[in-house]
Design an enzyme around this catalytic site. Sequence first.
Site, mmCIF file in Angstrom:
data_model
loop_
_atom_site.group_PDB
_atom_site.id
_atom_site.type_symbol
_atom_site.label_atom_id
_atom_site.label_comp_id
_atom_site.label_asym_id
_atom_site.label_seq_id
_atom_site.Cartn_x
_atom_site.Cartn_y
_atom_site.Cartn_z
ATOM 1 N N GLN A 236 -9.090 -66.791 35.788
ATOM 2 C CA GLN A 236 -7.872 -65.983 35.733
ATOM 3 C C GLN A 236 -7.927 -64.816 36.721
ATOM 4 O O GLN A 236 -6.920 -64.152 36.944
ATOM 5 C CB GLN A 236 -7.651 -65.440 34.313
ATOM 6 N N ARG A 383 -3.376 -63.809 24.849
ATOM 7 C CA ARG A 383 -1.949 -63.684 25.067
ATOM 8 C C ARG A 383 -1.425 -62.316 24.637
ATOM 9 O O ARG A 383 -0.424 -62.194 23.928
ATOM 10 C CB ARG A 383 -1.167 -64.786 24.362
ATOM 11 N N CYS A 384 -2.157 -61.291 25.058
ATOM 12 C CA CYS A 384 -1.679 -59.939 24.818
ATOM 13 C C CYS A 384 -2.382 -59.045 25.795
ATOM 14 O O CYS A 384 -3.341 -59.439 26.416
ATOM 15 C CB CYS A 384 -1.990 -59.474 23.396
ATOM 16 N N GLU A 759 3.403 -61.872 27.001
ATOM 17 C CA GLU A 759 2.567 -61.631 25.835
ATOM 18 C C GLU A 759 3.311 -60.991 24.676
ATOM 19 O O GLU A 759 2.848 -61.014 23.548
ATOM 20 C CB GLU A 759 1.381 -60.793 26.285
#
Lengths: 805, 277
Positions: A236, A383-384, A759
């Site tokens: 990522q 996902r935040c 997110e």
Amino acid sequence: MNDQTMTPEERAANLKGMGSSRKRVEDVRFTQGKGNYVDDIKLDGMLFGDFVRSPYAHARVVSVNKDAALALPGVIAVLTAEDLSPLGLHWMPTLAGDKQMVLADGKVLFQGQEVAYVVAEDRYIAADAVELVEVEYEELPVLTDPFEALKSDVVLREDLEGQTEGAHGPRKHHNHIFTWEQGDKDTTEAVLAEADVVAEEMVYYHRTHPCPLETCGCVASMDKVTGKLTLYGTFQAPHAIRTVVSLISGVAEHNIRVISPDIGGGFGNKVGAYAGYVCSVVASIVTGQPVKWVEDRMENLMSTAFARDYWMQGKIAATKDGKITGLWCHTTADHGGFDACADPTKFPAGFMNICTGSYDIPTAYLAVDGVYTNKAPGGVAYRCSFRVTEAAYFIERMIEVLAIKLNMDAAELRRINFIKADQFPYQSALGWEYDSGDYHTAWDKALKAVDYEGLRAEQAQRIEDFKAGKTRKLLGIGLTHFTEIVGAGPVKNCDILGLGMFDSCEIRIHPTGSAIARLGTISQGQGHATTFAQIIASEIGLPADDITLEEGDTDTAPYGLGTYGSRSTPVAGAATAMAARKIRAKAQMIAAYLLEVHDDDVEWDVDRFAVKGAPERFKTMKEIAFAAYNQAIPGLEPGLEAVSYYDPPNMTYPFGAYVCVMEIDVDTGEWEVRQFYALDDCGTRINPMIIEGQVHGGVTEALAIAMGQEIAYDEMGNVKTGTLMDFFLPTAWETPNYITDHTVTPSPHHPIGAKGVGESPNVGGVPAFSNAVHDAFRPFGLTQSHMPHDHWRIWKIANGLGMHG
Amino acid sequence: MIPAGFEYHRPGDVASAISILQEYGDEARVVAGGHSLIPMMKLRMAEMGHLIDLQAIDELKGIEIGAETVSLGAMVTQHELITHDGLASAIPLIREAALQIADPQVRYMGTVGGNVANGDPGNDMPGLMQCLNATFELSGPDGNRSVAAREFYEAAYFTAREDEEILTRISVPVPDAGVGQAYEKQKRKIGDYATAAAAVMVGNGTASVAMTNLADTPIWSEAASTALAAGDVDGCVAAMLDAIDPVADNRGPVEFKKHVAAVMLRRAIDRAQSRAA
């Protein structure tokens, strides 16, 4: 096309720029099975790596016997910590200032930890050889409870013994990592002591896992002739990985090329560095052959970065009318065997200090204690943004708990405590400056859309019916108003391993008026190639369809910190707009020259510069592009390209209002989401279709987390949820329909006003689902019950409330 | 998730398959749809030198609907059970249960024979076949024999089938007209085994009740069936709760499973009774 016969609106529509629900350009290859993922990469002479992993959560490694494995034809090598130690690679630094074993150095600290790395000529031989490596273990006492760990005599990290100072300050115990304090303790405690009402609760956000569809993996390829190492991987943050690989391997950074090909989801799981990367690089350097390592699903769930696992003790103070006066939180954070959290360096608990949420809370105090246990390391932002889901879940539960204590409607309690629109920019008690927001407008719109009053009336009737024995189903109305903090971040306070968290974009306009743009980020499904082209299209007036986007190759893309924490649009998206504006500035000079007027006498008009007051005299961007390569313009270099490295002045603060309506069967614990309404305000909207898709995906992950997904351990430290049979990953069947909605409150400091959205739905979704469960049982006396709300835990609530007779 | 090496056999008839089993003994296993065996092989929890694929054996296929009996080939897939019109009208319970097994992709490959022969207490078909009082046809080196589904299961993964036998067909008596049938299953998600599942037939003064994944074998209870036949629902549930022996797992503790078992059974009874003439 593009001539005077078209209106400006028609010309703008042709660009498919910002605001267009342009179809995803990536999907052409993905829907045809033509994506190129790490496991699709095949290189000549490629070898395969596989791990021998510990079956124990805590054990001494007495011996490793490789003989039988090495005797198997096709086995090239078996690496242990002993082999890596002369290179100094048997341990590696973590992103959190700790260090982590690459291969077991004398002991193992979690089940699934890497003990030996086998390299073989094919994948099957590698797996056979793993079976043949004989490891003798001596079991040690296992600590899976962070509260116990802080009291236990058992020393997990013997390598740190005697070190009373960690990367983030003093360590209070041999299993303690750090204490992080924010806010004003004394004032907050004074407020609590004097308050009309104080609600107190332990809010546990359980351990779970990002579980991307594609697991982690890499192919390391050392070219012994050129001395160049190429590393393909599910990264990522490819540029940061290049720097890290250079720092820990000693290979010069210019001799390392990191390539992130197509990535099948990341969700934070693919931010950090894993043993597989280090071992594959070493194996390729030693053998001179490419080495592939791709983990399987069980390895991914057991050993790579987990998320959450925060025990949040909260106290919230209010007047008897419901005005919140103070918030206190002490968090015990279970980090597993090593502190490998992926947070900006100065934030060992991420942005947990956003836990005052959407509310104007004058005084607050937060302390977080990090603890070692015998579990896998990680603590990533699933996902935040960093620890924002934990913060949002905490405050959204505390609001509900306070509403119970005050006997108030939870929607009204939120409304009277929201930060008001005229208070922005807003300084929070825990140190953030919220850039913009209009919470009341969003809240009212959401409650009206779901007919909140009607739902409460229906619920009241349902309770009557339940008490009268007419139904066995309860109705829960789950409310959430969340505030995110994304777009890390300003270099002045955000870095990872010393690398400032800026991001970048480079744009080159081709002579015929098409373009290529490269960014320091990397899409894992977010659709960057679609949306970033739209930003450029709107900024410089070339059609998005004529703009190629490239990311993920460190030899070609400008340096950036990668994609996680919803930072791509806030940071790289800003860089994209700024680079485009540099191009437009030069284009203005070229246009003025071609039109034979002064630079200031032309003005921008969608896709062209026109002479002020004479719109029929213009040069389109396409014409300007050609001129940039074809005309000798006095005072201007040929060509038309620009690069921007963008250091954001502040974070962005997306927000949203979610409502979940849930039916709950008290006899079986089964639940059904009848309605889910998600209003998101992510500032300027680049591609509404992609936003909607992001919300659908993020709420679905939130559904999973709230309603069943967890990484659970037994008392021996065995992972109980290591396969997708037990680790809940929703299918289309379990996924409800979503209603999406929006308001638009642009970020005042972002070049295009965008805030990021990927997110938000997870941050807001989890408390919405959980609050729905709690709300269903609130009339019967429930205050707090821990997630995940799977069937038996819901049944247990009902059972505890005496609903089973 | 990489299996150890094995030899792959694909015989064209049952006799050949049996002779391969005889030749390799413990080293050989037959595979039908593979949904239980192949994951076990990938986890290296099942290792065998010889895998005998039954896909190419025509005599193991086909659904035959008779007036008294339905005959299901062992290699009939769940998908075929669901889409066969004659079967749906003869014994609707089979279709209703098959629709609750896993997901469509699994059902394209998963077979009724594999489901009943494996002896996995989580599988739905064994309890269903006990409810329906089916008979399993076995072929082995010594010829053919039949075993009642209610006599077939000994313990988890242990059945009356000998190592060198292959389960070839399933004979299911067609229930009388007027017998209501229902299959009720609670599961955590698509693809999951049952937390508890109940198969019920009731009508014309008869009843049959079986449950799934609540013991190390499927549980058909004569006492529960007799009670229900007499119209005693509470007695039926009490008898069944007495017969099951669930264990705690990620689905929940024993007390939860027993509670859910009773709920599933009552719901299945309600629905079956509403369908009875």
